[in-house]
Design an enzyme around this catalytic site. Structure first.
Site, PDB file in Angstrom:
ATOM      1  N   ASP A 143       0.864  -1.181   0.000  1.00  0.00           N
ATOM      2  CA  ASP A 143       0.000   0.000   0.000  1.00  0.00           C
ATOM      3  C   ASP A 143       0.900   1.231   0.000  1.00  0.00           C
ATOM      4  OD1 ASP A 143      -2.204   1.595  -0.065  1.00  0.00           O
ATOM      5  OD2 ASP A 143      -3.069   0.925   1.831  1.00  0.00           O
ATOM      6  N   SER A 144       0.338   2.339  -0.468  1.00  0.00           N
ATOM      7  CA  SER A 144       1.139   3.510  -0.809  1.00  0.00           C
ATOM      8  C   SER A 144       1.465   4.426   0.358  1.00  0.00           C
ATOM      9  CB  SER A 144       0.372   4.314  -1.849  1.00  0.00           C
ATOM     10  OG  SER A 144      -0.960   4.521  -1.399  1.00  0.00           O
ATOM     11  N   GLY A 145       0.752   4.274   1.473  1.00  0.00           N
ATOM     12  CA  GLY A 145       1.082   5.063   2.655  1.00  0.00           C
ATOM     13  C   GLY A 145       0.055   6.104   3.054  1.00  0.00           C
ATOM     14  N   GLY A 146      -0.671   6.648   2.091  1.00  0.00           N
ATOM     15  CA  GLY A 146      -1.593   7.742   2.402  1.00  0.00           C
ATOM     16  C   GLY A 146      -2.653   7.344   3.427  1.00  0.00           C
ATOM     17  N   PHE A 147      -3.227   6.167   3.231  1.00  0.00           N
ATOM     18  CA  PHE A 147      -4.297   5.712   4.122  1.00  0.00           C
ATOM     19  C   PHE A 147      -3.776   5.525   5.549  1.00  0.00           C
ATOM     20  CE2 PHE A 147      -6.809   2.229   6.008  1.00  0.00           C
ATOM     21  CZ  PHE A 147      -8.064   2.811   5.961  1.00  0.00           C
ATOM     22  N   ASP A 156      -3.023   8.032  -2.630  1.00  0.00           N
ATOM     23  CA  ASP A 156      -4.396   8.523  -2.754  1.00  0.00           C
ATOM     24  C   ASP A 156      -4.802   9.210  -1.462  1.00  0.00           C
ATOM     25  OD1 ASP A 156      -4.338   6.161  -1.280  1.00  0.00           O
ATOM     26  OD2 ASP A 156      -6.399   5.659  -1.760  1.00  0.00           O
ATOM     27  N   GLN A 183     -11.682   6.537  -5.861  1.00  0.00           N
ATOM     28  CA  GLN A 183     -12.221   7.193  -4.664  1.00  0.00           C
ATOM     29  C   GLN A 183     -13.547   7.856  -5.051  1.00  0.00           C
ATOM     30  OE1 GLN A 183     -11.274   6.875  -1.604  1.00  0.00           O
ATOM     31  NE2 GLN A 183      -9.192   6.066  -1.748  1.00  0.00           N
ATOM     32  N   GLY A 212     -11.522   3.826  -0.129  1.00  0.00           N
ATOM     33  CA  GLY A 212     -12.517   4.684   0.502  1.00  0.00           C
ATOM     34  C   GLY A 212     -13.804   3.985   0.872  1.00  0.00           C
ATOM     35  N   ASP A 219      -7.575  -7.417   1.061  1.00  0.00           N
ATOM     36  CA  ASP A 219      -6.636  -7.500   2.174  1.00  0.00           C
ATOM     37  C   ASP A 219      -7.378  -6.996   3.401  1.00  0.00           C
ATOM     38  OD1 ASP A 219      -5.495  -4.746   3.434  1.00  0.00           O
ATOM     39  OD2 ASP A 219      -6.241  -4.440   1.400  1.00  0.00           O
TER      40      ASP A 219
HETATM   41  N1  PRF Z   1      -6.616   3.719   0.138  1.00  0.00           N
HETATM   42  C1  PRF Z   1      -5.420   3.088   0.374  1.00  0.00           C
HETATM   43  N2  PRF Z   1      -5.327   2.041   1.202  1.00  0.00           N
HETATM   44  C2  PRF Z   1      -6.449   1.612   1.819  1.00  0.00           C
HETATM   45  C3  PRF Z   1      -7.699   2.228   1.627  1.00  0.00           C
HETATM   46  C4  PRF Z   1      -7.797   3.341   0.729  1.00  0.00           C
HETATM   47  O1  PRF Z   1      -8.856   3.937   0.488  1.00  0.00           O
HETATM   48  C5  PRF Z   1      -8.613   1.519   2.435  1.00  0.00           C
HETATM   49  C6  PRF Z   1     -10.055   1.796   2.599  1.00  0.00           C
HETATM   50  N3  PRF Z   1     -10.808   0.660   2.985  1.00  0.00           N
HETATM   51  C7  PRF Z   1      -7.881   0.519   3.086  1.00  0.00           C
HETATM   52  N4  PRF Z   1      -6.589   0.591   2.708  1.00  0.00           N
HETATM   53  N5  PRF Z   1      -4.320   3.516  -0.244  1.00  0.00           N
END
Ligand code: PRF
Length: 373
Positions: free
Chosen positions: A93-97, A147, A190, A217, A267
């Site tokens: 995953d990219s980190g933003g969340f 994102d 999103q 999202g 995931d």
């Molecule tokens: N964006 C990113 N990772 C995520 C989410 C997202 O919206 C979510 C939302 N359920 C979980 N992990 N980059």
């Protein structure tokens, strides 16, 4: 000869489909559940165990690994696969969340997100370019765009602003990623709970021609029917020839309903986190091992499971381990839970291949509702 990243859809049952993602490090059978290995470990599990359960891919986190031990250090040590002894595919995953859920003093602007580490308060900047650089240093096989994910419910204007920023960041991630046929870059749809925004987000991302498309999202505070409605809204706008990934989902019930609507990848921390909190997922539903009713129950969690954690140890013993805070309790329940999730995915894949998905889901839900008696 090196293998390029490819996705081949297989059989269908209604809107659901099986498929295979191929890449140099292996094949991912879809629909797939990816155990979460946030800090270069699927917590409480050996990598061999994870693979033996049928997991083809695990998830790693840019946010955690950039802070500790650091992406450059992992790269110097030969990359994340070698570092954690997992030679199979890794999605990051990219980190933003994670910044939005974990870091302190976050600030988002056009450039990226500035935040303070939850570990030591140090200040960091994550831009789309730096996120892709970090994912590259880790050696990730499937990389996610940076994102902005907003919690639901939220105002339409807020969802729209985050969606548009995420589209601009997707473009920048694509440029930073360049051409890497053996690896993949996925975009993230999103748009909150607004169908118009979700559709626009999907269309714009598809126009960019990415290797796969995630729906982000969701599972961020909305009821399940809203999540499922958003999946149904987005799905017709995603190309059948690319994988579709529902991020951060979910419960077994969420997963079967999303597979029914055409999602290929998932995931979630649920099976691993629940396992560390005394909760077991089984064919008979969720069992809370902290509950005193298990104190003298000599039955295993599921005698018909192939997993030793599920078919060997008594509920009384698991109850004792959980009550005593013993590490083995967390290890056994995590093992059981991931075994259940992987068995559920293989059951879904088989049911799709046999074109009996609706029956399989009905039987699965009936067993959850019935319990064992
Ligand atoms: N964006 C990113 N990772 C995520 C989410 C997202 O919206 C979510 C939302 N359920 C979980 N992990 N980059």
């Amino acid at each position: 000869m090196t293998v390029s990243f490819t996705f081949t859809p297989g059989k269908t049952s209604g809107s659901a489909r099986t498929g295979e993602i191929r890449m140099p490090r292996g094949v991912i059978r879809t629909p797939a559940f990816m155990p979460v290995g946030t800090a270069a470990t699927v917590k409480a599990m050996y990598p061999d165990q994870v693979k033996a359960l049928g997991a083809d891919v695990v998830l790693g986190n840019t946010y955690h690994l950039m802070l500790r031990p650091g992406a450059e250090r992992v790269a110097a040590l030969g990359g994340l696969h070698k570092f954690m002894n997992w030679p199979y595919p890794i999605l990051t995953d990219s980190g933003g969340f994670q910044v939005m859920s974990l870091a302190q003093l976050r600030k988002i602007d056009e450039n990226g997100v500035t935040f303070q580490s939850h570990l030591d308060g140090s200040t960091h900047v994550l831009t789309p370019e730096r996120s892709i650089e970090i994912q590259g240093l880790l050696g990730s096989d499937i990389q996610m765009q940076l994102d902005e994910c907003v919690k639901l419910p939220c105002e339409e204007a807020v969802a729209e602003k985050a969606m548009r920023l995420s589209l601009r960041w997707a473009e920048r991630c694509k440029v930073a990623f360049g051409t890497q046929p053996e690896r993949a870059l996925f975009g993230i749809v999103q748009g909150g709970e607004v169908p118009r925004l979700r559709i626009e987000s999907a269309r714009e991302l598809v126009d960019m021609g990415l290797d796969g498309y995630a729906i982000g999202g969701l599972a961020v505070g909305e009821p399940q029917p809203v999540m499922l409605a958003m999946i149904e809204t987005v799905m017709p706008h995603l190309p059948a020839g690319k994988p579709r990934y529902l991020m951060g989902v979910g419960t077994p019930d969420d997963i079967v309903e999303a597979v029914r609507r055409g999602i290929d990848m998932f995931d979630c921390v649920m099976p691993t986190r629940a396992g560390r909190h005394g909760l077991a997922y089984t064919r008979f539903g969720r069992i809370n091992l902290r509950n005193a009713c298990h104190a003298e129950d000599s039955r295993p969690l599921d005698p018909d499971s192939k997993c030793p954690a599920s078919n060997t140890y008594s509920r009384a013993y698991l109850h004792h381990l959980v009550k005593a805070g013993e590490i083995l309790g967390m290890m056994l329940l995590t093992w059981n839970n991931l075994a259940y999730y992987q068995d559920l995915m293989s059951g879904l894949r088989r049911a799709i291949a046999d074109d009996r998905l609706d029956d399989f889901i009905a039987e699965t839900k009936a067993a959850w509702a019935r319990g064992e008696k």
